[in-house]
Design a protein around this motif. Structure first.
Motif, PDB file in Angstrom:
ATOM      1  N   THR A 506     -56.782 -12.476 -27.484  1.00  0.00           N
ATOM      2  CA  THR A 506     -57.643 -13.387 -26.710  1.00  0.00           C
ATOM      3  C   THR A 506     -57.335 -14.830 -27.095  1.00  0.00           C
ATOM      4  O   THR A 506     -57.264 -15.714 -26.240  1.00  0.00           O
ATOM      5  CB  THR A 506     -59.136 -13.091 -27.025  1.00  0.00           C
ATOM      6  OG1 THR A 506     -59.299 -11.690 -27.062  1.00  0.00           O
ATOM      7  CG2 THR A 506     -60.070 -13.716 -26.043  1.00  0.00           C
ATOM      8  N   ASN A 510     -55.943 -17.680 -24.535  1.00  0.00           N
ATOM      9  CA  ASN A 510     -56.719 -18.912 -24.334  1.00  0.00           C
ATOM     10  C   ASN A 510     -55.950 -20.147 -24.780  1.00  0.00           C
ATOM     11  O   ASN A 510     -56.025 -21.199 -24.142  1.00  0.00           O
ATOM     12  CB  ASN A 510     -58.050 -18.846 -25.092  1.00  0.00           C
ATOM     13  CG  ASN A 510     -59.034 -17.976 -24.348  1.00  0.00           C
ATOM     14  OD1 ASN A 510     -58.899 -17.787 -23.135  1.00  0.00           O
ATOM     15  ND2 ASN A 510     -59.999 -17.421 -25.051  1.00  0.00           N
ATOM     16  N   GLN A 582     -58.583  -6.303 -18.107  1.00  0.00           N
ATOM     17  CA  GLN A 582     -59.039  -6.758 -19.426  1.00  0.00           C
ATOM     18  C   GLN A 582     -57.931  -6.493 -20.445  1.00  0.00           C
ATOM     19  O   GLN A 582     -57.075  -5.624 -20.233  1.00  0.00           O
ATOM     20  CB  GLN A 582     -60.309  -6.012 -19.846  1.00  0.00           C
ATOM     21  CG  GLN A 582     -60.069  -4.527 -19.989  1.00  0.00           C
ATOM     22  CD  GLN A 582     -61.244  -3.786 -20.602  1.00  0.00           C
ATOM     23  OE1 GLN A 582     -61.986  -3.151 -19.895  1.00  0.00           O
ATOM     24  NE2 GLN A 582     -61.398  -3.867 -21.904  1.00  0.00           N
TER      25      GLN A 582
END
Ligand code: NAD
Length: 649
Positions: A506, A510, A582
């Motif tokens: 993640t 990001n 996801q």
């Protein structure tokens, strides 16, 4: 030299000013054209016989906007914000209020400064069937409108509609322009002037009131904050021009139009003087235009009317469809009836998606066939069969037998060196790499690859094709992965390395978004396909000159390949796609987690691309300018930086 920019005539006491730049194929706003327009208009104000003014174009389009070279020069000669402000305000104040009724008759494209000029007029008539396109695309160039666009547009068509146009920079359709009030009418070429003259005879500018927009109104405040939040999400705060644009709109609508225009000028100057704007303008406008100009020159020497494509699959079919929409005759070679039919359906579906429904000319022909003889008459033949050396060599040899002697042969390979493909050809000199990007119709770049034996004429055909297809070419020497794939793989390998070091996926995704990458690396490799990455790694292993990632990266890619986690195509890769997209949860626990410094993750993802680009450029495989244009147009590399190679020239 004193160039003529306008011609004039008088009809029914109306001065008709026709924009027609003598030295250019399109009309642009620059110091000279604005000064001539001002002088024509001010003499009309003092001439009692003239009741009003019409501004129209004698070219295919009304005006393409401000001349970016002129803006660049303006910044170079006025590096201090006060003097630059004065200079720009001089232009703004000329458009502030026209003293006699003024009508813009708009045909074709009316962009940027051209639309701002039209917005300063009291009335706007569009001419139908001229492919009308009205837009303020400044945001895409890294700047903001500076001739009133941020102030007049919201006052005219409302805040929400205006923000859509200003933030997207995309053209609005004719219907929308009319229903939103951007155009007052759309009519035939014949009746446009009569309508304009009728308007002038029945209106007095003193009766013309600019609509006001009360920014304190709750719905306007809500629209503003929603637009700011959306822009922040989309740009990750990387673009100073977007922030300045929103500020100019907000602050400028708390005050009168004149004060609002001054606010816009302040933000315009602030944007222009920002280093990021300068870098973007240099790469995305100056350097890109220079490459497009070279492509146009090549097309003049080597006209292309018909191309052949071998393989009507995902890429070949898309190239065929795009070429047809751009006006080329196309011959597509496929293997059997079933694949010919499949290719036809695919090409037809893309053509109906991309071609305008109101086109005036019929589309040229696409022939889908098994017969290589049909390649006769094609000036250029592009091979786009499976990525397999032996198969490619075989179809290239076959094509060579039937092509015209003067025709150029190309391959759309994404990984196989051009020199290697050329080894068994009778005429390797006329063989060149023409690497398209997917989706073909949308991507603005073409990588033209020079094999060891490729001659200049073949390279020129690569450039000429880019010009016909309305794309920008970069020329790259024949290294494995060429230029863009290397930079892209550098980015992906670094992300996978970070992952194997224990950085959370993640955080990696990001961090990439926050440096301004449109696609985060793990999502990107899933789109490309883990199998494609695996094959590239296998080939690279055999090549001592190719850059090699760490063993940990090789192991993870191999493991995913063996497990058939191939990315989106198998609905599982670094992401899961069902029931919704996801990150694959197992990635979080696969490596012992380490505490990370977010800024250093951002830096590593950025540096991996910069270092790959620099190495390729320093070895002389590509120029600095092409490296920057190629990285931004081909990969979306952090556009706000102007490209991976510092290039202030
Ligand atoms: P694809 O599998 O969709 O299409 C290949 C086509 O070639 C098929 O329609 C097949 O029937 C046809 N074909 C096979 N053998 C043939 C022969 N002997 N004669 C005529 N046609 C034959 O593959 P693709 O994704 O379109 O890739 C084609 C080429 O483009 C590859 O070299 C690939 O590396 C390159 N490329 C792909 C992408 C991408 O995003 N997919 C991007 C740039 C370049």
């Amino acid at each position: 030299m004193n160039m003529k920019h306008f011609t004039t005539f008088v009809k029914d006491q109306v001065l008709v000013i026709q924009f027609d730049m003598e030295d250019k194929t399109v009309n642009l706003l620059n110091q000279q054209s604005l000064t001539s327009l001002k002088s024509l208009m001010t003499s009309a104000y003092t001439d009692d016989k003239i009741q009003g003014i019409v501004i129209q174009s004698a070219k295919d389009s009304f005006c393409m906007g401000a001349d970016v070279n002129f803006i660049q020069k303006l910044v170079a000669t006025h590096p201090n914000s006060e003097t630059l402000y004065q200079k720009i305000w001089e232009m703004q104040s000329f458009l502030l209020s026209f003293e006699k009724p003024t009508v813009a008759i708009i045909n074709g494209r009316c962009l940027g400064g051209g639309l701002e000029l039209a917005l300063a007029c009291h009335y706007r008539v569009g001419i139908e069937r001229t492919k009308l396109q009205l837009a303020l695309p400044e945001v895409r160039l890294g700047i903001i409108p500076g001739l009133g666009g941020t102030q007049r547009l919201p006052r005219l068509i409302g805040l929400e509609n205006a923000l859509q146009m200003l933030l997207k920079g995309a053209p609005v359709s004719e219907d929308k322009a009319l229903s939103q009030g951007l155009l007052n009418s759309i009519t035939t070429e014949k009746s446009a002037l009569k309508q304009a003259i009728d308007y002038i005879h029945s209106h007095n500018p003193r009766d013309h009131k600019d609509k006001m927009l009360n920014m304190y109104q709750p719905d306007h405040l809500m629209t503003m904050s929603a637009a700011s939040a959306l822009a922040k999400k989309q740009t990750q705060g990387c673009y100073v021009n977007v922030e300045n644009l929103l500020q100019a709109v907000y602050e400028g609508h708390l005050v009168s139009l004149e004060s609002g225009l001054k606010t816009e000028t302040e933000y315009f100057v602030k944007t222009l003087l920002h280093p990021s704007t300068q870098a973007m303008l240099k790469t995305l406008y100056i350097d890109r235009q220079a490459l497009r100009k070279k492509a146009k020159d090549a097309l003049e020497n080597h006209p292309i009317t018909q191309i052949g494509i071998i393989g009507g699959g995902f890429m070949g079919g898309a190239i065929a469809a795009h070429a047809q929409v751009q006006g080329l005759k196309v011959v597509v070679i496929e293997t059997d009836q079933e694949r010919m039919l499949k290719a036809k359906e695919y090409i037809d579906s893309l053509v109906s998606k991309y071609s305008q429904t109101n086109r005036t000319k019929p589309l040229p022909k696409v022939t889908i066939t098994k017969e290589y003889q049909k390649l006769k008459g094609c000036e250029l033949v592009i091979e786009a069969v499976f990525e397999d050396l032996a198969l490619k060599r075989q179809v290239l040899r076959q094509a060579e037998q039937y092509m015209d002697d003067q025709a150029v042969l190309a391959s759309n390979t994404s990984t196989i060196p051009i020199t290697l493909l050329a080894e068994e050809l009778v005429s390797p000199k006329r063989f060149v790499g023409i690497h398209f990007f997917s989706p073909v119709a949308k991507m603005a770049l073409i990588e033209v690859i020079a094999g060891k034996l490729t001659n200049k004429r073949a390279l020129d055909f690569g450039k000429a094709l880019s010009a016909v297809l309305n794309k920008t070419p970069i020329i790259v020497k024949d290294i494995r992965g060429f230029y863009t794939s290397n930079v892209c793989m550098g980015y992906i390998y670094e992300a996978i390395t970070l992952l194997t070091e224990g950085v959370s996926p993640t955080v990696i995704e990001n961090a990439a978004k926050q440096i301004g990458m449109p696609a985060p690396p793990l999502a990107l490799v899933d789109e490309i396909g883990i199998d494609v990455a695996w094959h590239i790694l296998q080939e690279a292993k055999k090549d001592p000159e190719a850059s090699q990632p760490s063993q940990a990266v090789l192991d993870l890619v191999d493991q995913m390949y063996q497990q058939k986690r191939l990315g989106r195509k198998t609905q599982k890769g670094f992401y899961l796609y069902e029931p919704k997209k996801q990150l694959w949860p197992e990635l979080m626990t696969m490596y012992p987690h380490i505490e990370h410094d977010f800024e250093s993750v951002k830096k590593r993802l950025f540096d991996a691309q910069v270092n790959t680009a620099k190495t390729i450029q320093e070895k002389g495989y590509i120029s600095k300018e092409e490296a920057n244009v190629g990285a931004i147009l081909g990969l979306g590399f952090c556009p706000q930086t102007g490209g991976p190679i510092v290039n202030k020239g």
